[in-house]
Scaffold this motif. Structure first.
Motif, PDB file in Angstrom:
ATOM      1  N   LEU A   1       8.217 -17.461 -37.376  1.00 12.44           N
ATOM      2  CA  LEU A   1       8.805 -16.141 -37.577  1.00 12.44           C
ATOM      3  C   LEU A   1       9.836 -16.186 -38.700  1.00 12.44           C
ATOM      4  N   ARG A   2      10.661 -17.207 -38.696  1.00 12.12           N
ATOM      5  CA  ARG A   2      11.650 -17.337 -39.764  1.00 12.12           C
ATOM      6  C   ARG A   2      10.973 -17.552 -41.115  1.00 12.12           C
ATOM      7  N   MET A   3       9.896 -18.327 -41.149  1.00 16.57           N
ATOM      8  CA  MET A   3       9.219 -18.601 -42.417  1.00 16.57           C
ATOM      9  C   MET A   3       8.621 -17.344 -43.043  1.00 16.57           C
ATOM     10  N   VAL A   4       8.212 -16.369 -42.199  1.00 21.10           N
ATOM     11  CA  VAL A   4       7.663 -15.138 -42.769  1.00 21.10           C
ATOM     12  C   VAL A   4       8.738 -14.065 -42.942  1.00 21.10           C
ATOM     13  N   GLY A   5       9.995 -14.414 -42.688  1.00 18.07           N
ATOM     14  CA  GLY A   5      11.093 -13.511 -42.978  1.00 18.07           C
ATOM     15  C   GLY A   5      11.645 -12.736 -41.802  1.00 18.07           C
TER      16      GLY A   5
ATOM     17  N   ASN B   1       4.034 -21.996 -21.655  1.00 21.82           N
ATOM     18  CA  ASN B   1       3.873 -23.010 -22.690  1.00 21.82           C
ATOM     19  C   ASN B   1       5.204 -23.717 -22.888  1.00 21.82           C
ATOM     20  N   ASP B   2       5.162 -24.937 -23.438  1.00 23.89           N
ATOM     21  CA  ASP B   2       6.375 -25.745 -23.500  1.00 23.89           C
ATOM     22  C   ASP B   2       7.306 -25.312 -24.632  1.00 23.89           C
ATOM     23  N   ARG B   3       8.458 -25.975 -24.690  1.00 25.63           N
ATOM     24  CA  ARG B   3       9.477 -25.599 -25.681  1.00 25.63           C
ATOM     25  C   ARG B   3       8.979 -25.796 -27.109  1.00 25.63           C
ATOM     26  N   LEU B   4       8.192 -26.822 -27.360  1.00 23.04           N
ATOM     27  CA  LEU B   4       7.682 -27.050 -28.713  1.00 23.04           C
ATOM     28  C   LEU B   4       6.830 -25.863 -29.153  1.00 23.04           C
ATOM     29  N   TYR B   5       6.053 -25.315 -28.238  1.00 25.23           N
ATOM     30  CA  TYR B   5       5.225 -24.134 -28.520  1.00 25.23           C
ATOM     31  C   TYR B   5       6.111 -22.984 -28.987  1.00 25.23           C
ATOM     32  N   TRP B   6       7.210 -22.746 -28.262  1.00 22.71           N
ATOM     33  CA  TRP B   6       8.134 -21.671 -28.628  1.00 22.71           C
ATOM     34  C   TRP B   6       8.932 -22.014 -29.881  1.00 22.71           C
ATOM     35  N   ASN B   7       9.253 -23.289 -30.065  1.00 21.95           N
ATOM     36  CA  ASN B   7       9.912 -23.692 -31.317  1.00 21.95           C
ATOM     37  C   ASN B   7       9.051 -23.327 -32.518  1.00 21.95           C
ATOM     38  N   ASP B   8       7.736 -23.570 -32.403  1.00 20.07           N
ATOM     39  CA  ASP B   8       6.822 -23.265 -33.505  1.00 20.07           C
ATOM     40  C   ASP B   8       6.740 -21.763 -33.760  1.00 20.07           C
ATOM     41  N   ILE B   9       6.733 -20.984 -32.692  1.00 18.42           N
ATOM     42  CA  ILE B   9       6.711 -19.533 -32.865  1.00 18.42           C
ATOM     43  C   ILE B   9       7.941 -19.063 -33.623  1.00 18.42           C
ATOM     44  N   ILE B  10       9.105 -19.509 -33.188  1.00 15.63           N
ATOM     45  CA  ILE B  10      10.351 -19.052 -33.801  1.00 15.63           C
ATOM     46  C   ILE B  10      10.478 -19.571 -35.227  1.00 15.63           C
ATOM     47  N   SER B  11      10.080 -20.804 -35.465  1.00 15.92           N
ATOM     48  CA  SER B  11      10.150 -21.352 -36.824  1.00 15.92           C
ATOM     49  C   SER B  11       9.244 -20.588 -37.780  1.00 15.92           C
TER      50      SER B  11
ATOM     51  N   GLN C   1      -5.710 -13.498 -24.875  1.00 17.60           N
ATOM     52  CA  GLN C   1      -6.922 -13.078 -25.586  1.00 17.60           C
ATOM     53  C   GLN C   1      -7.563 -14.228 -26.368  1.00 17.60           C
ATOM     54  N   GLY C   2      -6.882 -15.370 -26.419  1.00 16.92           N
ATOM     55  CA  GLY C   2      -7.445 -16.524 -27.106  1.00 16.92           C
ATOM     56  C   GLY C   2      -6.997 -16.670 -28.543  1.00 16.92           C
ATOM     57  N   MET C   3      -6.043 -15.838 -28.965  1.00 10.81           N
ATOM     58  CA  MET C   3      -5.494 -15.952 -30.317  1.00 10.81           C
ATOM     59  C   MET C   3      -4.356 -16.970 -30.323  1.00 10.81           C
ATOM     60  N   ASP C   4      -4.007 -17.437 -31.503  1.00  8.23           N
ATOM     61  CA  ASP C   4      -2.905 -18.372 -31.662  1.00  8.23           C
ATOM     62  C   ASP C   4      -1.716 -17.631 -32.256  1.00  8.23           C
ATOM     63  N   PRO C   5      -0.575 -17.566 -31.563  1.00 11.26           N
ATOM     64  CA  PRO C   5       0.566 -16.799 -32.068  1.00 11.26           C
ATOM     65  C   PRO C   5       1.004 -17.180 -33.477  1.00 11.26           C
ATOM     66  N   VAL C   6       1.035 -18.474 -33.793  1.00  7.64           N
ATOM     67  CA  VAL C   6       1.481 -18.899 -35.116  1.00  7.64           C
ATOM     68  C   VAL C   6       0.525 -18.396 -36.198  1.00  7.64           C
ATOM     69  N   THR C   7      -0.768 -18.487 -35.947  1.00  7.03           N
ATOM     70  CA  THR C   7      -1.752 -17.995 -36.910  1.00  7.03           C
ATOM     71  C   THR C   7      -1.579 -16.497 -37.134  1.00  7.03           C
ATOM     72  N   VAL C   8      -1.336 -15.762 -36.057  1.00  7.57           N
ATOM     73  CA  VAL C   8      -1.153 -14.318 -36.158  1.00  7.57           C
ATOM     74  C   VAL C   8       0.134 -13.996 -36.914  1.00  7.57           C
ATOM     75  N   ILE C   9       1.200 -14.712 -36.630  1.00 10.27           N
ATOM     76  CA  ILE C   9       2.466 -14.502 -37.338  1.00 10.27           C
ATOM     77  C   ILE C   9       2.263 -14.657 -38.836  1.00 10.27           C
ATOM     78  N   ARG C  10       1.550 -15.705 -39.249  1.00 15.62           N
ATOM     79  CA  ARG C  10       1.353 -15.953 -40.681  1.00 15.62           C
ATOM     80  C   ARG C  10       0.459 -14.895 -41.321  1.00 15.62           C
TER      81      ARG C  10
END
Length: 322
Positions: free
Chosen positions: A275-279, A263-273, A205-214
């Motif tokens: 997720l942890r930052m928001v609890g 998407n590459d591993r860094l992309y998924w690393n950022d998602i998981i990191s 849809q054009g959203m950024d997962p990290v932005t949505v997570i935060r």
């Protein structure tokens, strides 16, 4: 954080065999379908809620393999204008609540649903633009006369049975499909409404997962690990709204992929990191829908990606700079 899987990916196997298969790959938990689109191959609530011997055998298979249930899923459309279909969907969702209560967890996963455009409609009507003005009138009917009243009633039932986290997957085709619509329903109904966060639908849809997570923070109750690859050429030609068959991969604007292939591993690393930052530190639940890979290989690729990226240990809290 644990690695999980939607158990219906091996709905062809009996429950115990499926769990043994998952355990052999290092998977630690399962999301179990109780009806709706995922089916109920591994959880017939009509049996398990009423036959204690059958439930004990079902539970023993989990205990013997060391796998736990991360959630019960009932993805369907409980506000479908077809009353019979809506009733079947609602029953599956209530069965999921009762299974969660019996098993001892407090969450289920599902869709928000999408009504028709008036009381006598035959099919759901997913509105994607504000004009002509008819669409605004449809949205007003869908949200204020159908969706919000339904979810207030359902949340009341869920709370009576100890379920306090209803994770809605933000999925196009349903009223809750992005950050704004998720938070709109949560505000109208209560904090029991949250998100089953699936990056694959966010990406196309054009959203950024990290932005949505935060933005969602503690409204994230459960997470699906599924990737999407955008085909830049096809997207530049036709945009991302694509009704071609999922099997027509070469002509689609995007396709679902196993984690690490969209998407590459860094992309998924950022998602998981993040997720942890928001609890959020629960489970990355693999949903395998990669049409370019076999079931076994696609799951292996996704598990390998998750093993490399999930953060397993507790946060560092005793360092001198904290």
């Amino acid at each position: 954080m644990k690695i999980g899987v939607c158990s219906n990916v091996r709905g062809d196997l009996p429950w115990r065999e499926a769990l043994e298969y998952f355990a052999s790959k290092g998977i630690q938990c399962v999301e179990v379908g109780v009806g709706g689109y995922p089916g109920k191959d591994h959880c017939d609530a009509d049996v398990l809620l009423n036959d204690e011997a059958a439930y004990a055998e079902w539970k023993k298979a989990l205990d013997d393999t060391g796998i736990t249930v991360s959630g019960f899923s009932c993805h369907s459309n409980p506000v479908h204008p077809n009353k019979e279909f809506a009733a079947e969907s609602d029953k599956a969702m209530r069965d999921a609540v009762l299974m969660a209560e019996k098993y001892g967890i407090h969450n289920i996963e599902c869709f928000s649903g999408c009504p028709g455009d008036f009381e006598g409609a035959k099919y759901p009507n997913w509105v994607t633009c504000p004009w002509p003005n008819d669409f605004g009138e449809i949205l007003d009917y869908q949200w204020n006369e159908v969706l919000i009243p339904y979810w207030k009633n359902f949340v009341k039932f869920a709370k009576e049975h100890g379920v306090t986290q209803i994770g809605l997957e933000m999925h196009p085709g349903f009223c809750v499909y992005n950050t704004q619509t998720l938070l709109k329903l949560r505000e109208a109904v209560g904090p029991e409404i949250g998100c089953n966060f699936d990056p694959s639908h966010i990406i196309w849809q054009g959203m950024d997962p990290v932005t949505v997570i935060r933005a969602l923070k503690d409204a994230i109750f459960h997470v699906h690990a599924k990737d999407t690859r955008i085909d830049e050429n096809n997207t530049r030609l036709n945009g991302v709204l694509d009704t071609k068959s999922y099997a027509d991969e070469i002509n689609r604007s995007w396709i679902f992929r196993s984690c690490g292939y969209g998407n590459d591993r860094l992309y998924w690393n950022d998602i998981i990191s993040n997720l942890r930052m928001v609890g959020y530190d629960k489970v990355m639940c693999i949903e395998h829908e990669d049409s370019l890979m076999s079931l076994d290989e696609g799951l292996d690729k996704a598990v390998a990606c998750m093993k490399d990226t999930v953060i397993k240990d507790e946060k560092l809290t005793n360092a001198r700079w904290i």
